[in-house]
Scaffold this motif. Structure first.
Motif, PDB file in Angstrom:
ATOM      1  N   ARG A  19     -19.473  -2.978   4.379  1.00 51.50           N
ATOM      2  CA  ARG A  19     -18.783  -2.256   3.309  1.00 51.50           C
ATOM      3  C   ARG A  19     -19.298  -0.834   3.092  1.00 51.50           C
ATOM      4  O   ARG A  19     -18.616  -0.040   2.427  1.00 51.50           O
ATOM      5  CB  ARG A  19     -18.874  -3.058   2.006  1.00 51.50           C
ATOM      6  N   GLU A  72     -21.240  -1.562  -5.691  1.00 48.40           N
ATOM      7  CA  GLU A  72     -19.894  -2.085  -5.470  1.00 48.40           C
ATOM      8  C   GLU A  72     -19.020  -0.999  -4.824  1.00 48.40           C
ATOM      9  O   GLU A  72     -18.773   0.059  -5.397  1.00 48.40           O
ATOM     10  CB  GLU A  72     -19.242  -2.604  -6.748  1.00 48.40           C
ATOM     11  N   ARG A 100      -4.860   0.416  -9.633  1.00 49.36           N
ATOM     12  CA  ARG A 100      -4.152  -0.856  -9.442  1.00 49.36           C
ATOM     13  C   ARG A 100      -4.373  -1.403  -8.041  1.00 49.36           C
ATOM     14  O   ARG A 100      -4.707  -2.580  -7.850  1.00 49.36           O
ATOM     15  CB  ARG A 100      -2.665  -0.628  -9.702  1.00 49.36           C
ATOM     16  N   CYS A 102      -6.673  -0.414  -5.787  1.00 52.24           N
ATOM     17  CA  CYS A 102      -8.084  -0.677  -5.500  1.00 52.24           C
ATOM     18  C   CYS A 102      -8.442  -2.104  -5.922  1.00 52.24           C
ATOM     19  O   CYS A 102      -9.082  -2.852  -5.169  1.00 52.24           O
ATOM     20  CB  CYS A 102      -8.986   0.318  -6.219  1.00 52.24           C
ATOM     21  N   PHE A 103      -8.008  -2.484  -7.123  1.00 47.33           N
ATOM     22  CA  PHE A 103      -8.256  -3.840  -7.596  1.00 47.33           C
ATOM     23  C   PHE A 103      -7.526  -4.858  -6.742  1.00 47.33           C
ATOM     24  O   PHE A 103      -8.060  -5.939  -6.437  1.00 47.33           O
ATOM     25  CB  PHE A 103      -7.830  -3.976  -9.058  1.00 47.33           C
ATOM     26  N   ALA A 104      -6.301  -4.543  -6.322  1.00 53.91           N
ATOM     27  CA  ALA A 104      -5.534  -5.473  -5.488  1.00 53.91           C
ATOM     28  C   ALA A 104      -6.228  -5.714  -4.156  1.00 53.91           C
ATOM     29  O   ALA A 104      -6.291  -6.853  -3.660  1.00 53.91           O
ATOM     30  CB  ALA A 104      -4.125  -4.935  -5.264  1.00 53.91           C
ATOM     31  N   MET A 106      -9.404  -5.534  -3.490  1.00 53.33           N
ATOM     32  CA  MET A 106     -10.629  -6.309  -3.685  1.00 53.33           C
ATOM     33  C   MET A 106     -10.352  -7.735  -4.155  1.00 53.33           C
ATOM     34  O   MET A 106     -11.005  -8.684  -3.701  1.00 53.33           O
ATOM     35  CB  MET A 106     -11.533  -5.626  -4.719  1.00 53.33           C
ATOM     36  N   ASN A 107      -9.415  -7.900  -5.061  1.00 54.04           N
ATOM     37  CA  ASN A 107      -9.251  -9.185  -5.739  1.00 54.04           C
ATOM     38  C   ASN A 107      -8.121 -10.052  -5.200  1.00 54.04           C
ATOM     39  O   ASN A 107      -8.230 -11.279  -5.223  1.00 54.04           O
ATOM     40  CB  ASN A 107      -9.022  -8.969  -7.241  1.00 54.04           C
ATOM     41  N   SER A 108      -7.046  -9.439  -4.722  1.00 48.09           N
ATOM     42  CA  SER A 108      -5.910 -10.224  -4.250  1.00 48.09           C
ATOM     43  C   SER A 108      -5.904 -10.399  -2.737  1.00 48.09           C
ATOM     44  O   SER A 108      -5.618 -11.483  -2.237  1.00 48.09           O
ATOM     45  CB  SER A 108      -4.586  -9.562  -4.685  1.00 48.09           C
ATOM     46  N   GLU A 110      -8.555  -9.244  -0.298  1.00 47.46           N
ATOM     47  CA  GLU A 110      -9.812  -9.552   0.376  1.00 47.46           C
ATOM     48  C   GLU A 110     -10.268 -10.986   0.142  1.00 47.46           C
ATOM     49  O   GLU A 110     -10.866 -11.608   1.045  1.00 47.46           O
ATOM     50  CB  GLU A 110     -10.923  -8.591  -0.067  1.00 47.46           C
ATOM     51  N   LEU A 111      -9.984 -11.539  -1.017  1.00 43.41           N
ATOM     52  CA  LEU A 111     -10.542 -12.855  -1.361  1.00 43.41           C
ATOM     53  C   LEU A 111     -10.110 -13.952  -0.383  1.00 43.41           C
ATOM     54  O   LEU A 111     -10.971 -14.661   0.163  1.00 43.41           O
ATOM     55  CB  LEU A 111     -10.168 -13.208  -2.805  1.00 43.41           C
ATOM     56  N   SER A 115     -12.642 -15.570   2.425  1.00 44.43           N
ATOM     57  CA  SER A 115     -12.859 -17.017   2.335  1.00 44.43           C
ATOM     58  C   SER A 115     -12.582 -17.686   3.678  1.00 44.43           C
ATOM     59  O   SER A 115     -13.321 -18.580   4.111  1.00 44.43           O
ATOM     60  CB  SER A 115     -11.964 -17.617   1.250  1.00 44.43           C
TER      61      SER A 115
END
Length: 214
Positions: A19, A72, A100, A102-104, A106-108, A110-111, A115
């Protein structure tokens, strides 16, 4: 001067996908001067009390900007964009779209990809049902992203932003099997378009010449 803590040595599987590349890419795009502090992951450079003050979870990257610590990768990119006035719009609406996405990233997006990567690294052959679920989750995110990219060159605004650095790197580092992204040509084309940028090419070339596999 801005100091970036990035890898000098990291395990062979992660080399080229870490990262800190997101921050290095952003700094290259922004042409911001910085000092690089190389961290040896196998030698446990990250597991010290001094480094925990910069990065509470003992992770790379982190920055020290004249005494201001930020960790982060997404937070660092937004901080640098606002500090430099580059790769983020100056108007409220444009900035909101960059935040919006950036959060997508990381959270929607990449997760499920991360995994699936972790499962494939650690699975013993008895996790077929778990893998099927994760593949379905990843496909749902990539399918939604494919629809979003219809008629769009970049993810958040008409111009390239820090949201694109995050999203493109997630898609690059998070997908080892090209078969996963093959059904989504718009997503693949977007990723490849971002990774064709001269700043990224300079960044990854310098990284590979400097960072050792441990």
């Amino acid at each position: 001067m801005l100091k970036l803590y990035g890898f000098s040595k990291v395990n062979a599987g992660a080399r080229g996908h870490t990262r800190d590349l997101r921050v290095l890419w952003a700094l290259e795009e922004m042409q911001l001067p910085f000092e690089l502090a190389g961290m040896d992951h196998p030698a446990h450079d990250l597991n010290t009390e001094a480094y925990r003050r910069l990065s509470p979870f003992e992770q790379i990257p982190s920055i020290d900007d004249d005494g201001l610590a930020v960790s982060e990768s997404a937070a660092i990119l937004v901080y640098l964009a606002k500090k430099s006035g580059r790769l983020i719009p100056g108007d409220r609406d444009g900035e909101a779209q960059v935040m919006r996405w950036c959060f997508a990233a990381m959270n929607s997006v990449e997760l499920p990809l991360m995994s699936l990567l972790v499962l494939d690294w650690t699975a013993d052959g008895s996790c077929g049902k778990h893998r099927e679920f994760l593949v379905g989750w990843a496909n749902r995110m990539l399918g939604n992203l494919e629809r979003w990219f219809a008629g769009r060159e970049f993810v958040a605004t008409e111009a390239f932003t820090v949201a694109d650095i995050l999203m493109a790197h997630v898609l690059s580092a998070g997908i080892k099997d090209e078969g996963l992204i093959a059904p989504y040509p718009g997503v693949a084309s977007y990723r490849d378009r971002c990774l064709a940028r001269p700043a990224w090419k300079r960044t990854i070339e310098a990284y590979c010449a400097r960072v050792e596999a441990g």
